[in-house]
Design a protein around this motif. Sequence first.
Motif, mmCIF file in Angstrom:
data_model
loop_
_atom_site.group_PDB
_atom_site.id
_atom_site.type_symbol
_atom_site.label_atom_id
_atom_site.label_comp_id
_atom_site.label_asym_id
_atom_site.label_seq_id
_atom_site.Cartn_x
_atom_site.Cartn_y
_atom_site.Cartn_z
ATOM 1 N N LEU A 182 46.825 -13.625 12.358
ATOM 2 C CA LEU A 182 46.586 -12.405 11.598
ATOM 3 C C LEU A 182 45.133 -12.327 11.135
ATOM 4 O O LEU A 182 44.509 -11.257 11.190
ATOM 5 N N ALA A 183 44.561 -13.460 10.700
ATOM 6 C CA ALA A 183 43.158 -13.482 10.271
ATOM 7 C C ALA A 183 42.234 -13.114 11.428
ATOM 8 O O ALA A 183 41.214 -12.444 11.231
ATOM 9 N N LEU A 184 42.580 -13.537 12.635
ATOM 10 C CA LEU A 184 41.797 -13.144 13.815
ATOM 11 C C LEU A 184 41.880 -11.632 14.028
ATOM 12 O O LEU A 184 40.865 -10.970 14.274
ATOM 13 N N ALA A 185 43.089 -11.076 13.927
ATOM 14 C CA ALA A 185 43.260 -9.630 14.106
ATOM 15 C C ALA A 185 42.543 -8.854 13.009
ATOM 16 O O ALA A 185 41.905 -7.821 13.265
ATOM 17 N N GLN A 186 42.636 -9.328 11.760
ATOM 18 C CA GLN A 186 41.929 -8.680 10.653
ATOM 19 C C GLN A 186 40.422 -8.719 10.877
ATOM 20 O O GLN A 186 39.724 -7.718 10.669
ATOM 21 N N SER A 187 39.920 -9.872 11.276
ATOM 22 C CA SER A 187 38.477 -10.027 11.504
ATOM 23 C C SER A 187 38.012 -9.109 12.622
ATOM 24 O O SER A 187 36.944 -8.489 12.533
ATOM 25 N N ALA A 188 38.826 -9.010 13.672
ATOM 26 C CA ALA A 188 38.503 -8.106 14.782
ATOM 27 C C ALA A 188 38.495 -6.662 14.300
ATOM 28 O O ALA A 188 37.582 -5.881 14.613
ATOM 29 N N SER A 189 39.500 -6.300 13.499
ATOM 30 C CA SER A 189 39.579 -4.939 12.964
ATOM 31 C C SER A 189 38.340 -4.601 12.142
ATOM 32 O O SER A 189 37.782 -3.503 12.237
ATOM 33 N N GLY A 221 45.050 -13.071 22.520
ATOM 34 C CA GLY A 221 44.660 -11.663 22.495
ATOM 35 C C GLY A 221 43.781 -11.332 21.305
ATOM 36 O O GLY A 221 42.748 -10.663 21.434
ATOM 37 N N ALA A 222 44.182 -11.808 20.111
ATOM 38 C CA ALA A 222 43.367 -11.562 18.911
ATOM 39 C C ALA A 222 42.028 -12.273 19.031
ATOM 40 O O ALA A 222 40.992 -11.747 18.599
#
Length: 545
Positions: A175-182, A26-27
């Motif tokens: 989490l790094a994927l989610a942060q990068s997406a954000s 998902g991320a």
Amino acid sequence: MNRPKNVTQLSTETFDICIIGGGASGAGCALDAALRGYKVALIDRKDFASETSSRSTKLIHGGVRYLEQAFMKLDLGQLKQVRHGLEERRIVLKNAPHLAHPLALLTPVFSWFEGLYYGIGLKIYDWFANDSTLPKGKWLTKKEVLKRMPTLRKETLHSAVLYYDGQLDDARYCLALAQSASEKGVVVANYVEVTGFVKNEDSQLSSALVTDTLSDQSFAIQSRIFINCTGTFADTIRHMANPKLPVRMRPSKGVHVVLPFETLNSTDAMLIPKTSDGRVVFAIPFEGKLLVGTTDTEYKNPELEPILIEEEVDFLLETLRPYVKKLPERQDVQAGFGGLRPLLAADPTKSTKRLTRDHEVEHDDVSNLVSLLGGKWTTYRLMAKDTLDKVDELFGENKACLTADYPLAGSIGYEPEAWKLIKEQTALSEETCRQINGRYGSRYPEIITLITQNPDLAQRLVPAYPYLWAEVIYAVQHEMAVSPRDILARRLRLEITDWQATLQCLPVVCDLMEKELNWSSETREKMEKTYAEQLQVYCKSAGLL
């Protein structure tokens, strides 16, 4: 990653794509979609990587077991899976070098013939990878093996085959994927659960009905299309969208036990190629401990958390017996964890051990739901690419995938030796400085700033481990952590490495979070009590109480 602000945006804005599920797939989809220029929402009913994506063996690999099955059974599907994994392995290592690195693995053998057999197989694995970024494998003598892994049983050891794969901190990589997406504009929120869908006059999804489980507020998220990235729970979302869809998921449970590092006393990992249940087991150094796993058993109720049980502990310890001089006892087990593989039920007659880890992108013409089914950690980026390519097709677009060369949060400017700078700027130990550099990469100055502003935050959560008070504050302020388990299981990895130490530092973590999140005394007490009871259940189930 401002959660209150993001929840407001989710309830008031309209999106091109809403992605359900904040694990690796998902991320990964969220980042890919944002880089293609779409307006994207990413939600998860729990925390990011709270299910399968934080409970892996921590390997980035093509799968040596799949390669063997491909040749033994002439299975092109397994061969394709290996090829995809090895192609993606290089990208996973490159895009977040602070969270992923090469790992040497030894396969001990007990005869000349075994050495030849596994040596040829792993040579083919290297050749198939065609990856110049990792060292090539080789056949080691008994003396060379014992120098690298001194606790192996000398009497029966003949030699070992050395090869290389990758290792990652799975929860933090997600989490790094989610942060990068954000940071590319994706509206991200954890603890937002889908409870249903609203459909238009053509019976296609127009909005998702959701509940913010922290505030109990319900609202609708409007989006042109919805992507289902919920792993083993994919059928739940599929059937919300269209009850007539067939069941596709067949979850398989895999568990790991955590032993003292001294069990192998090596920075190399070990591959055990033969087990009584017909699969391989890995023994891998991680966070100063040794992970041993995994098992493979069918799991009928994915809504129940898969936890370690006594029989699984005994099986994994027994699997180690032929290899080590001193077999660990059950009381040596310091923690453990279980996870579910999102296997596809293409053939209900096959055991879960024989199912591939390949993926499939499904589009339901009736509801317009897109579901990403199956797959594994190593190929998350390819899975996301295939999914967004399908979304492009549905939108009548043809946008390039840019994720192969996109550095993730904390990797731009990352220097492996930056721990020395941290040590110069603080009074922290070398162990702590190395850990901070590895967890946060080039963003480590934000931790240092917190300590500079409040020197009390340089204290360790528990004396035996290099986790700091400052990291709790940082996780709340910058990483959307809202519960002690978010921090101790996923932002830091203490829960999966030492249950007793987790219980020991839980009051301090709750105190810090209470102040930062303005909890009431009742909320703080409930958070500590619930998590402590959970940990006690894990200990009892594993036979450690």
